[in-house]
Design a protein around this motif. Structure first.
Motif, PDB file in Angstrom:
ATOM      1  N   PHE A  14       0.675 -15.871   1.822  1.00 19.32           N
ATOM      2  CA  PHE A  14       1.353 -16.043   3.101  1.00 19.32           C
ATOM      3  C   PHE A  14       0.530 -15.297   4.136  1.00 19.32           C
ATOM      4  O   PHE A  14       0.002 -14.211   3.859  1.00 19.32           O
ATOM      5  CB  PHE A  14       2.772 -15.454   3.058  1.00 19.32           C
ATOM      6  N   ARG A  16       0.235 -14.991   8.746  1.00 23.39           N
ATOM      7  CA  ARG A  16       0.680 -15.483  10.049  1.00 23.39           C
ATOM      8  C   ARG A  16      -0.323 -15.081  11.123  1.00 23.39           C
ATOM      9  O   ARG A  16      -0.696 -13.910  11.224  1.00 23.39           O
ATOM     10  CB  ARG A  16       2.052 -14.879  10.363  1.00 23.39           C
ATOM     11  N   TYR A  21       0.844  -6.369  14.884  1.00 19.83           N
ATOM     12  CA  TYR A  21       0.601  -4.931  15.003  1.00 19.83           C
ATOM     13  C   TYR A  21      -0.865  -4.625  14.735  1.00 19.83           C
ATOM     14  O   TYR A  21      -1.441  -5.148  13.796  1.00 19.83           O
ATOM     15  CB  TYR A  21       1.499  -4.242  13.957  1.00 19.83           C
ATOM     16  N   ASN A  30      -4.426 -11.784   8.920  1.00 18.88           N
ATOM     17  CA  ASN A  30      -5.245 -10.855   8.124  1.00 18.88           C
ATOM     18  C   ASN A  30      -5.360 -11.283   6.667  1.00 18.88           C
ATOM     19  O   ASN A  30      -6.438 -11.289   6.078  1.00 18.88           O
ATOM     20  CB  ASN A  30      -4.613  -9.454   8.170  1.00 18.88           C
ATOM     21  N   TYR A  59       5.069 -10.499  18.414  1.00 16.41           N
ATOM     22  CA  TYR A  59       5.315  -9.590  17.287  1.00 16.41           C
ATOM     23  C   TYR A  59       6.760  -9.088  17.259  1.00 16.41           C
ATOM     24  O   TYR A  59       7.417  -9.109  16.213  1.00 16.41           O
ATOM     25  CB  TYR A  59       4.323  -8.422  17.371  1.00 16.41           C
ATOM     26  N   CYS A  62       9.084 -11.670  16.075  1.00 11.00           N
ATOM     27  CA  CYS A  62       8.791 -12.012  14.678  1.00 11.00           C
ATOM     28  C   CYS A  62       9.411 -11.009  13.707  1.00 11.00           C
ATOM     29  O   CYS A  62       9.958 -11.406  12.681  1.00 11.00           O
ATOM     30  CB  CYS A  62       7.280 -12.079  14.494  1.00 11.00           C
ATOM     31  N   ILE A  63       9.338  -9.729  14.041  1.00 15.11           N
ATOM     32  CA  ILE A  63       9.891  -8.772  13.073  1.00 15.11           C
ATOM     33  C   ILE A  63      11.413  -8.911  12.936  1.00 15.11           C
ATOM     34  O   ILE A  63      11.958  -8.751  11.852  1.00 15.11           O
ATOM     35  CB  ILE A  63       9.478  -7.290  13.329  1.00 15.11           C
ATOM     36  N   ALA A  66      11.979 -12.040  10.769  1.00 15.23           N
ATOM     37  CA  ALA A  66      11.674 -11.792   9.354  1.00 15.23           C
ATOM     38  C   ALA A  66      12.836 -11.079   8.669  1.00 15.23           C
ATOM     39  O   ALA A  66      13.158 -11.349   7.516  1.00 15.23           O
ATOM     40  CB  ALA A  66      10.388 -10.979   9.231  1.00 15.23           C
ATOM     41  N   TYR A  95       6.187  -7.126   4.765  1.00 19.98           N
ATOM     42  CA  TYR A  95       7.233  -7.334   5.772  1.00 19.98           C
ATOM     43  C   TYR A  95       8.419  -6.478   5.357  1.00 19.98           C
ATOM     44  O   TYR A  95       8.990  -6.680   4.280  1.00 19.98           O
ATOM     45  CB  TYR A  95       7.671  -8.816   5.790  1.00 19.98           C
ATOM     46  N   TRP A  96       8.759  -5.539   6.184  1.00 17.62           N
ATOM     47  CA  TRP A  96       9.914  -4.667   5.886  1.00 17.62           C
ATOM     48  C   TRP A  96       9.824  -4.085   4.476  1.00 17.62           C
ATOM     49  O   TRP A  96      10.784  -4.135   3.709  1.00 17.62           O
ATOM     50  CB  TRP A  96      11.223  -5.429   6.083  1.00 17.62           C
ATOM     51  N   GLU A 124       0.168  -2.149   7.385  1.00 11.55           N
ATOM     52  CA  GLU A 124      -0.273  -1.157   8.374  1.00 11.55           C
ATOM     53  C   GLU A 124       0.325   0.204   8.057  1.00 11.55           C
ATOM     54  O   GLU A 124       0.722   0.950   8.945  1.00 11.55           O
ATOM     55  CB  GLU A 124       0.052  -1.614   9.802  1.00 11.55           C
ATOM     56  N   GLY A 125       0.419   0.539   6.808  1.00 13.27           N
ATOM     57  CA  GLY A 125       0.892   1.869   6.413  1.00 13.27           C
ATOM     58  C   GLY A 125       1.659   1.898   5.107  1.00 13.27           C
ATOM     59  O   GLY A 125       1.607   2.878   4.379  1.00 13.27           O
TER      60      GLY A 125
HETATM   61  C1  LIG Z   1       7.651  -9.103  10.406  1.00 14.38           C
HETATM   62  C2  LIG Z   1       6.676  -8.000  10.122  1.00 14.38           C
HETATM   63  C3  LIG Z   1       7.068  -6.900   9.383  1.00 14.38           C
HETATM   64  C4  LIG Z   1       6.134  -5.913   9.036  1.00 14.38           C
HETATM   65  N1  LIG Z   1       6.540  -4.862   8.263  1.00 14.38           N
HETATM   66  C5  LIG Z   1       5.603  -3.948   7.860  1.00 14.38           C
HETATM   67  C6  LIG Z   1       5.969  -2.877   6.994  1.00 14.38           C
HETATM   68  O1  LIG Z   1       7.130  -2.707   6.601  1.00 14.38           O
HETATM   69  N2  LIG Z   1       4.983  -2.003   6.598  1.00 14.38           N
HETATM   70  C7  LIG Z   1       3.679  -2.127   6.992  1.00 14.38           C
HETATM   71  O2  LIG Z   1       2.845  -1.336   6.600  1.00 14.38           O
HETATM   72  N3  LIG Z   1       3.304  -3.163   7.815  1.00 14.38           N
HETATM   73  C8  LIG Z   1       4.229  -4.057   8.252  1.00 14.38           C
HETATM   74  N4  LIG Z   1       3.848  -5.104   9.063  1.00 14.38           N
HETATM   75  C9  LIG Z   1       2.414  -5.281   9.363  1.00 14.38           C
HETATM   76  C10 LIG Z   1       1.784  -6.364   8.469  1.00 14.38           C
HETATM   77  O3  LIG Z   1       2.073  -6.150   7.108  1.00 14.38           O
HETATM   78  C11 LIG Z   1       0.254  -6.434   8.635  1.00 14.38           C
HETATM   79  O4  LIG Z   1      -0.066  -6.555   9.977  1.00 14.38           O
HETATM   80  C12 LIG Z   1      -0.333  -7.576   7.816  1.00 14.38           C
HETATM   81  O5  LIG Z   1      -1.714  -7.373   7.659  1.00 14.38           O
HETATM   82  C13 LIG Z   1      -0.086  -8.953   8.455  1.00 14.38           C
HETATM   83  O6  LIG Z   1      -0.718  -9.958   7.684  1.00 14.38           O
HETATM   84  P1  LIG Z   1      -0.993 -11.416   8.233  1.00 14.38           P
HETATM   85  O7  LIG Z   1      -1.826 -11.272   9.494  1.00 14.38           O
HETATM   86  O8  LIG Z   1      -1.780 -12.076   7.157  1.00 14.38           O
HETATM   87  O9  LIG Z   1       0.298 -12.086   8.486  1.00 14.38           O
HETATM   88  C14 LIG Z   1       4.770  -6.043   9.467  1.00 14.38           C
HETATM   89  C15 LIG Z   1       4.416  -7.128  10.274  1.00 14.38           C
HETATM   90  C16 LIG Z   1       5.332  -8.098  10.605  1.00 14.38           C
HETATM   91  C17 LIG Z   1       4.906  -9.266  11.463  1.00 14.38           C
END
Ligand SMILES: Cc1cc2nc3c(=O)[nH]c(=O)nc-3n(C[C@H](O)[C@H](O)[C@H](O)COP(=O)(O)O)c2cc1C
Length: 167
Positions: A14, A16, A21, A30, A59, A62-63, A66, A95-96, A124-125
């Motif tokens: 998956f 997006r 962030y 990513n 963003y 989106c969160i 989700a 995600y979460w 991101e952490g």
């Molecule tokens: C809906 C949503 C929820 C996220 N929740 C978290 C999280 O709980 N912890 C974290 O480290 N990053 C979180 N992120 C950051 C994403 O995991 C990170 O940017 C990831 O690389 C996105 O991948 P993609 O670009 O392939 O969709 C979240 C991002 C989104 C959009």
């Protein structure tokens, strides 16, 4: 060559695009970079899990979306048969704290008996969050290799070498 590299493989992922962030507005998500690197290195087939209704480009919206989809995340196309594959790479943004909810919909009814699963998260952490446990719960009969990889979202574009070493 690693023990996995010449096995018939599938990447289920998956990812997006749009605003996210740490990266701003992007044309490619990513996780998609990682899926493509694995495809290049192993010749694995690619299956992109796509939400039935796309997420907002923003963003912040989106969160929230989700969070709602944790309970119901319909997808455009569902895989029905993975019997031809030995190794399944599963890749998801965190995600979460866990996988994107659409991934659960994609994996739910597949037969994972004797399948080898390798996991990559981008985050991101939260690193792997609870993804490994959650996938094991969902794919009970699968063998999950204990070398799951967590990559910072913003580092994915430059992670080809990392993937080459891991593969
Ligand atoms: C809906 C949503 C929820 C996220 N929740 C978290 C999280 O709980 N912890 C974290 O480290 N990053 C979180 N992120 C950051 C994403 O995991 C990170 O940017 C990831 O690389 C996105 O991948 P993609 O670009 O392939 O969709 C979240 C991002 C989104 C959009």
């Amino acid at each position: 060559m690693s023990i996995y590299q010449n096995k018939k493989s599938l990447v289920i992922y998956f990812s997006r695009a749009d605003e996210n962030y740490a990266v701003g507005y992007v044309k490619k998500g990513n996780t998609e970079y990682i899926a493509e690197y694995v495809h290049d290195l192993t010749n694995a087939d690619l299956f992109k899990v796509e939400p039935l209704i796309p997420y907002s480009k923003e963003y912040d919206k989106c969160i929230e979306e989700a969070k709602m989809r944790i309970y119901n995340a319909p997808i455009k196309n569902k895989l029905s048969d993975i019997s031809q594959y030995e190794v399944i790479y599963i890749m998801t943004p965190i995600y979460w704290g866990t996988y994107a909810p659409e991934l659960e919909t994609a994996l739910k009814d597949l037969d994972f008996k004797d399948k080898i699963i390798r996991i990559v998260t981008t985050h991101e952490g939260s690193r792997l969050g609870s993804v490994v446990e959650d996938i094991q719960n969902l794919c009970k009969s699968a063998i999950i290799v204990k070398d799951s990889l967590a990559i910072r979202g913003k580092d994915c574009i430059n992670a080809r070498n990392k993937i080459e070493q891991w593969i």
